[in-house]
Design a protein around this motif. Structure first.
Motif: not given
Length: 310
Positions: A15-16, A35-47
């Protein structure tokens, strides 16, 4: 859980929402820190949490073209013809409310039926087509009778299986996070130890299957019912799906309780917004109950698993 996270990552990638490089980095961080993948994406500033929430709480968009319905025009026209067989005079709005497709798409289907001389214009209050009153012809009645002999399904237009699968994957309980406060509130009516609550909280939040065991009468069923009430959210359920030309009715009025959707959202009306269903079952559940049930009289399938859909 790793496999599930990878599937979610692939959906976000498709979904880009994120890039492939960001996905790989987030997975590496997840392996190190958990942790969950979503949490890691948020922590890294990707989303952001808001973007993830929008992704996992999406609603089915209103189709603007025949192609976007996932159906072909002759199929829609045949379904319309079965609807109008016993209606007498009808307008495009009348059919749209029954078939649950937008008026422009219904207009194309009725125009196809008109060219085939299955329907004709009876009258109109003004020049706009939406005001036209149509009526089924004798030839149309014969054709509708033939169609009913093949399948007596007369309801909302079905949703393609792939669309159903995509939305189910986004609505999975694996995307739900249960807080400690919510757990305590859900079990406040029970006398239950803090140690048990500390076990139940992570188990519920994991989105995985939970095995509750113990002697008869120790509250297993009561705990399970409380867990069911704790699971938050609303989900979309199609009235019916179509698989290889076969219609399968999946919406069950007993277990799928409708809720009022947000008025500011335009939603494909072939889907019904319901409370996340929870069904209790026991030893009466057999493998056969999970099979599709073909009704020889109505000549369409019913998903027996809808009776235990959770």
């Amino acid at each position: 859980m790793v496999v599930m996270e990878e599937l979610i990552g692939q959906k976000l990638l498709r979904e880009k929402v994120i890039t492939e490089e960001q996905l790989h980095k987030a997975i590496e961080r997840q392996k190190l820190r958990g942790g969950r993948l979503g949490h890691n994406l948020v922590a890294m500033g990707y989303t952001t949490h808001e973007d993830l929430g929008s992704f996992f709480n999406r609603c089915p968009a209103v189709p603007k073209t025949v192609e976007e319905t996932g159906l072909d025009l002759p199929f829609i026209a045949d379904l319309v013809l079965k609807h109008i067989l016993f209606m007498g005079e009808f307008t495009l709005a009348d059919i749209s409310s029954r078939v649950k497709l937008p008026i422009p798409i219904i207009d194309m289907a009725v125009e196809l039926l008109r060219r085939e001389k299955f329907v004709e214009v009876k009258g109109a209050t003004d020049y706009a087509r939406v005001s036209y009153k149509f009526i089924v012809t004798g030839q149309g009645r014969n054709r509708a009778t033939e169609l009913l002999g093949v399948s007596r399904y007369v309801g909302p237009a079905p949703v393609p299986l792939d669309e159903y699968k995509r939305l189910v994957e986004c609505q999975t309980v694996r995307n739900i996070i249960v807080t400690e406060e919510n757990v305590k509130k859900a079990f406040s009516h029970l006398v239950i130890g803090e140690g048990m609550l500390r076990l139940l909280g992570p188990a519920i939040s994991s989105g995985k299957a939970i095995f509750i065991y113990g002697p008869a009468g120790n509250g297993k069923t009561t705990i399970a019912e409380s867990i069911g009430r704790l699971l938050p959210g609303k989900v979309y359920m199609p009235h019916a799906i179509i698989v290889m030309g076969q219609i399968i009715s999946v919406c069950d009025p007993v277990n799928h309780i409708p809720v009022k959707p947000d008025e500011d959202k335009a939603v494909d009306e072939r889907w019904l917004l319901i409370r996340r269903p929870v069904v209790m079952t026991g030893g009466e559940l057999t493998i056969k109950m999970l099979d599709l049930d073909f009704n020889p009289i109505s000549k369409f399938y019913e998903a027996m698993s809808r009776l235990i859909n959770s």
